[in-house]
Structures are given as C-alpha cells and as structure tokens.
Design an enzyme around this catalytic site. Structure first.
Site, PDB file in Angstrom:
ATOM      1  N   HIS A  60       1.328  -0.795 -27.560  1.00 25.39           N
ATOM      2  CA  HIS A  60       1.953   0.253 -26.730  1.00 25.39           C
ATOM      3  C   HIS A  60       3.422  -0.065 -26.468  1.00 25.39           C
ATOM      4  O   HIS A  60       4.282   0.812 -26.512  1.00 25.39           O
ATOM      5  CB  HIS A  60       1.236   0.385 -25.388  1.00 25.39           C
ATOM      6  CG  HIS A  60      -0.126   0.996 -25.461  1.00 25.39           C
ATOM      7  ND1 HIS A  60      -0.405   2.135 -26.183  1.00 25.39           N
ATOM      8  CD2 HIS A  60      -1.306   0.639 -24.874  1.00 25.39           C
ATOM      9  CE1 HIS A  60      -1.690   2.447 -26.046  1.00 25.39           C
ATOM     10  NE2 HIS A  60      -2.254   1.546 -25.260  1.00 25.39           N
ATOM     11  N   GLN A  75      -9.589  11.534 -34.567  1.00 30.64           N
ATOM     12  CA  GLN A  75     -10.688  10.912 -33.813  1.00 30.64           C
ATOM     13  C   GLN A  75     -10.843  11.619 -32.481  1.00 30.64           C
ATOM     14  O   GLN A  75      -9.858  11.951 -31.829  1.00 30.64           O
ATOM     15  CB  GLN A  75     -10.365   9.413 -33.621  1.00 30.64           C
ATOM     16  CG  GLN A  75     -11.468   8.622 -32.947  1.00 30.64           C
ATOM     17  CD  GLN A  75     -11.197   7.115 -32.989  1.00 30.64           C
ATOM     18  OE1 GLN A  75     -10.765   6.576 -34.009  1.00 30.64           O
ATOM     19  NE2 GLN A  75     -11.454   6.439 -31.883  1.00 30.64           N
ATOM     20  N   ALA A  76     -12.093  11.835 -32.056  1.00 34.27           N
ATOM     21  CA  ALA A  76     -12.354  12.613 -30.843  1.00 34.27           C
ATOM     22  C   ALA A  76     -12.002  11.834 -29.580  1.00 34.27           C
ATOM     23  O   ALA A  76     -11.232  12.296 -28.744  1.00 34.27           O
ATOM     24  CB  ALA A  76     -13.822  13.036 -30.807  1.00 34.27           C
ATOM     25  N   HIS A 110      -2.807   5.502 -28.499  1.00 28.55           N
ATOM     26  CA  HIS A 110      -4.235   5.328 -28.795  1.00 28.55           C
ATOM     27  C   HIS A 110      -4.597   6.136 -30.031  1.00 28.55           C
ATOM     28  O   HIS A 110      -4.112   7.242 -30.235  1.00 28.55           O
ATOM     29  CB  HIS A 110      -5.079   5.766 -27.597  1.00 28.55           C
ATOM     30  CG  HIS A 110      -4.979   4.806 -26.460  1.00 28.55           C
ATOM     31  ND1 HIS A 110      -4.909   5.203 -25.143  1.00 28.55           N
ATOM     32  CD2 HIS A 110      -4.934   3.441 -26.447  1.00 28.55           C
ATOM     33  CE1 HIS A 110      -4.837   4.126 -24.374  1.00 28.55           C
ATOM     34  NE2 HIS A 110      -4.846   3.049 -25.143  1.00 28.55           N
ATOM     35  N   GLY A 112      -5.716  -4.408 -18.924  1.00 31.14           N
ATOM     36  CA  GLY A 112      -4.275  -4.521 -19.119  1.00 31.14           C
ATOM     37  C   GLY A 112      -3.617  -3.171 -19.179  1.00 31.14           C
ATOM     38  O   GLY A 112      -4.293  -2.138 -19.283  1.00 31.14           O
ATOM     39  N   TRP A 172      -7.055   7.851 -30.904  1.00 33.42           N
ATOM     40  CA  TRP A 172      -7.690   9.174 -30.791  1.00 33.42           C
ATOM     41  C   TRP A 172      -6.742  10.210 -30.182  1.00 33.42           C
ATOM     42  O   TRP A 172      -7.082  11.384 -30.069  1.00 33.42           O
ATOM     43  CB  TRP A 172      -8.986   9.098 -29.984  1.00 33.42           C
ATOM     44  CG  TRP A 172      -8.787   8.775 -28.524  1.00 33.42           C
ATOM     45  CD1 TRP A 172      -8.721   9.667 -27.488  1.00 33.42           C
ATOM     46  CD2 TRP A 172      -8.638   7.485 -27.938  1.00 33.42           C
ATOM     47  NE1 TRP A 172      -8.528   9.003 -26.303  1.00 33.42           N
ATOM     48  CE2 TRP A 172      -8.477   7.660 -26.552  1.00 33.42           C
ATOM     49  CE3 TRP A 172      -8.623   6.173 -28.455  1.00 33.42           C
ATOM     50  CZ2 TRP A 172      -8.298   6.584 -25.675  1.00 33.42           C
ATOM     51  CZ3 TRP A 172      -8.438   5.112 -27.573  1.00 33.42           C
ATOM     52  CH2 TRP A 172      -8.278   5.327 -26.218  1.00 33.42           C
ATOM     53  N   THR A 223      -6.733  -7.910 -26.109  1.00 34.11           N
ATOM     54  CA  THR A 223      -6.136  -7.053 -25.080  1.00 34.11           C
ATOM     55  C   THR A 223      -4.616  -7.110 -25.218  1.00 34.11           C
ATOM     56  O   THR A 223      -3.933  -6.078 -25.171  1.00 34.11           O
ATOM     57  CB  THR A 223      -6.586  -7.502 -23.674  1.00 34.11           C
ATOM     58  OG1 THR A 223      -8.005  -7.387 -23.600  1.00 34.11           O
ATOM     59  CG2 THR A 223      -5.962  -6.645 -22.588  1.00 34.11           C
ATOM     60  N   VAL A 258       0.566   9.277 -36.162  1.00 33.95           N
ATOM     61  CA  VAL A 258       0.515   8.430 -37.350  1.00 33.95           C
ATOM     62  C   VAL A 258      -0.352   9.162 -38.377  1.00 33.95           C
ATOM     63  O   VAL A 258      -1.414   9.679 -38.032  1.00 33.95           O
ATOM     64  CB  VAL A 258      -0.104   7.054 -37.010  1.00 33.95           C
ATOM     65  CG1 VAL A 258      -0.415   6.265 -38.258  1.00 33.95           C
ATOM     66  CG2 VAL A 258       0.846   6.267 -36.107  1.00 33.95           C
ATOM     67  N   GLU A 296      -2.068  -4.035 -26.083  1.00 31.77           N
ATOM     68  CA  GLU A 296      -1.032  -3.636 -25.122  1.00 31.77           C
ATOM     69  C   GLU A 296       0.365  -3.774 -25.716  1.00 31.77           C
ATOM     70  O   GLU A 296       1.241  -2.947 -25.454  1.00 31.77           O
ATOM     71  CB  GLU A 296      -1.163  -4.444 -23.826  1.00 31.77           C
ATOM     72  CG  GLU A 296      -2.441  -4.187 -23.038  1.00 31.77           C
ATOM     73  CD  GLU A 296      -2.659  -2.724 -22.679  1.00 31.77           C
ATOM     74  OE1 GLU A 296      -1.676  -1.957 -22.600  1.00 31.77           O
ATOM     75  OE2 GLU A 296      -3.829  -2.337 -22.498  1.00 31.77           O
TER      76      GLU A 296
END
Ligand SMILES: [Zn+2]
Length: 416
Positions: A232, A259-260, A238, A190, A240, A225, A253, A229
């Site tokens: 977003h 996060q890597a 995302h 998606g 990371w 999913t 945030v 989505e």
C-alpha cells in the site's frame, strides 16, 4: 483487473467489512485513507492526480517495467511499547527485514507454489530494504528506535505517530520508510498510508504480534503483514478493488483477475468467484489479498509496474536517499567501549565495558557467514561486565559488535 478508472471515494470500504470470524482485521488501510480524506479534503485531489500520473507511467511501459538498478529503501522501525512483551526483540525486526528482502525480490521459497498459469507474471519487484544506517541529522542509527510509552493499546487516531502524544515522530518520508510497531486495538494487524498524504503520518503501522517470524501469531506468522502494508505504501490496492463484493472496482492493474471480495485462510487452486467464474479463477495467493501468511506468495508484473510508477513520481526521492549509507565512524574513538575475555573460550566469556552506563546499546554476535547467533538490546546498560555464552555453536571465529547511539565497535572471539 483494469476496468474503468473509479474515483477513490467510490472505493470506500466499510469499517470492519474486512473483519473475519476470528475478529481479525487483516488490514485497515482503506478505512484509514477515508479517515484522512475526511479531515484533509485536498487529499482526494492529490490521490486523483497521482492516479493520472500512475496511468501515464503504466501506459509508457506496456510490457512491464524493468528497473535499471535495485531500489534499496531505508527503514526506520519505531518500536513504541507499553510493556516488555510489546518491546519486541531485534531478532524479530531482523527476521522481518529478511522476509521483505525475499518477497520483494521473488526470492521467497514459496514462490515455487505459484500456479504455472501465473508463473510468467510473478514479479521480482527489484526492491530491497535496509535498516536505516543514519538518522535524518546524519548521525549513526541502527534503524531501530525504541520508545517506552504509558499507552499500551493504540487506535488509528495517529497518537502513535507523534512524540507529543506518547508515540514517536516520523522521520523524513522523502528518505525513509517509517514503520511503527505497537499494539493496535480492534484486532487490526496493520495499516498504511498511500502516497500523497501528510508527511508526519506517512508510513506503515504494524501490530507487534505479527512482526517477524519466530514468536509471531499464527496464521499471520510469516511476516507478510508487512509485505502487504508496504505494498500500500508503494501505492498498491487490494486485489479485489475494495468494492464490497461487486465486480466494478479495480486494483488498477491489468494482469490480476477480477475478484469479488477478499479471501481468507488458504484456498485451493483454482478458486473461482462471482467476478471470475472460470479457471484459473482469482489470484488469492497475491500479497494484496487477505489470505494466511503461508498462502500468499506473489506480486504480479502489473503490480510491479504500479510500484515503480510510485517510485518514479510520488516517492521518487526515496531512490536517492542516503539512509542506507553507514556514517563514517573513527574506530579509534571507540576502542574503549568494551573488551572481551577470555579468547579462545570453550563457551563462557565476559564483555567488559569502560563505562558503567551505555544508553541504547545493541550487542550482536555474528559468525563468519554474517549470520547472527545472538542479539540483545538494552535501553540503558548499567553494567561494567556482561557474562555471555556461545556454548552449542560450532567452533570457530565469531564477531561481537557493540553499538551505542554514537559509536560502534567490533571484536573477535574464538570458540574452541
Ligand atoms: Zn491492505
């Protein structure tokens, strides 16, 4: 994790960087955003301004945001299908909406799996979703629009979003969340727009295999999913920060750990990485990571504030949409749509239609709890009689609803 604010271009993700061993692209929203920026240079400026507005809203709510009222978002599903398999059932869409209404209200049963260290920030986002009850012209709608197309595989070139290229046009994004359901090529599950782009492209695109619950493709088979989505669409990034595997990118945030890169599969808690090296580690169970559907089950309080920043700025108009309000229909004009006999029945019964041809007909049977026990869609119903059977259901009263594009009627039947 909030660090310095990066211009969105620095968040460039590399095409297919998110492809895992199964040739699955969990989400293509960042690639899609970069594609939109490339053809619409003004979009970058809009996104930057939107980030400034979001930061101001977040700063004004340092302890998190509590909505004064639930925001219910009207959804129009544009099912664009090239074959019968892609023309997924109403039940799949009903299941999908139910997942969204749990995940965005923290009513998902797996919320209990959130590690104790993060339970206090696992958020009820105070958002619900309805099937659009009226179209942009004010006519009756089921919130599901089906389009037969000669195309059975779609790239991200936006053809699916335009009737002129075999897809379906977006409804007014100030009132509706547009969700296109089709077959997306390249293993993409998606992708979504962020706020600020072109109105005709605004919304979420989902590959049909991953919409709903029953009948979907494991391990992306719990409707997450769409949860991801729509995150977003509500301006979440995302977790990371889309910076490859560096520790410099941010999801803007503060309460999500640095996060890597994305996580796949189902990690074990606690999982640390190069950017968060100590327990409790990274928040891989967040909906905005890439884990399996069964292994993502929370939004954070900071993400909720960011969502409500969007709902109070770039997506403000959705809060006052009348898309969830049913159109008043004079029942008297519909008495002749169908009749039911026999009632009572031991199982088998017949729906008889006054007209031999009914376009876009949905037949749904509910029990007295409002639970759907049967649903079927017909693009064109060319029968004067339909023979159905309720055998196997508990004895009692059932309601049979027949909807067409212009009318709706409900009849009662008693099962002995
Ligand atoms: Zn994504």
């Amino acid at each position: 994790m909030k660090k310095k604010l990066l211009p969105a271009l620095a968040l460039l993700s590399i095409a297919f960087s998110s492809m895992n061993a199964q040739n699955i692209v969990r989400c293509a929203s960042y690639d899609y955003m970069q594609q939109q920026i490339a053809v619409n240079p003004g979009l970058q400026q809009k996104l930057d301004q939107d980030e400034i507005n979001t930061a101001a809203f977040t700063a004004a709510h340092p302890n998190g945001y509590n909505a004064r009222a639930i925001c219910t978002i009207p959804v129009i599903f544009h099912v664009v299908y090239g074959n019968a398999t892609q023309n997924i059932s109403n039940q799949r869409l009903i299941d999908q909406l139910a997942v969204l209404n749990k995940d965005y209200r923290k009513l998902n049963t797996d919320a209990s799996l959130v590690p104790s260290t993060w339970q206090s920030i696992a958020a009820d986002c105070e958002i619900e979703f309805c099937f659009a009850q009226r179209d942009p012209s004010g006519n009756f709608s089921t919130g599901i629009q089906r389009t037969s197309s000669t195309t059975s595989s779609w790239t991200m070139n936006d053809n699916v979003k335009h009737a002129s290229t075999g897809g379906a046009d977006a409804w007014d994004r100030s009132k509706y969340l547009n969700i296109w359901v089709c077959s997306i090529s390249g293993g993409i599950l998606g992708y979504s727009t962020f706020p600020g782009g072109s109105a005709s492209l605004d919304g979420v695109v989902l590959s049909y295999q991953y919409v709903g619950v029953a009948g979907t493709s494991a391990p992306y088979n719990k409707g997450r999913t769409a949860t991801h989505e729509i995150g977003h669409w509500l301006n979440l990034r995302h977790i990371w920060g889309d910076d490859g595997s560096a520790c410099s990118g941010s999801d803007m945030v503060t309460d999500t750990p640095n996060q890597a890169s994305e996580n796949y599969g189902c990690p074990t808690f606690p999982t640390t990485d190069a950017c968060t090296t100590t327990s409790p580690g990274v928040m891989w169970m967040n909906y905005m990571d890439y884990t399996d559907d069964a292994c993502m089950y929370m939004f954070s309080s900071g993400q909720k504030t960011r969502i409500w920043a969007a709902l109070n700025t770039s997506r403000l108009s959705i809060q006052t949409s009348n898309g969830c309000t049913p159109v008043g229909i004079a029942e008297a004009t519909m008495q002749n749509i169908f009749s039911v006999h026999p009632s009572p029945t031991t199982g088998a019964f017949t729906l008889e239609f006054g007209n031999a041809s009914q376009e876009n007909t949905d037949i749904t049977i509910f029990n007295t709890l409002g639970e759907i026990v049967y649903t079927q869609h017909y693009d064109a119903l060319n029968e004067t009689e339909l023979h159905l059977n309720l055998e196997g259901n508990s004895a009692g009263i059932y309601f049979i609803e027949v909807r067409t594009s212009t009318a709706r009627s409900t009849k009662k039947i008693i099962l002995q």
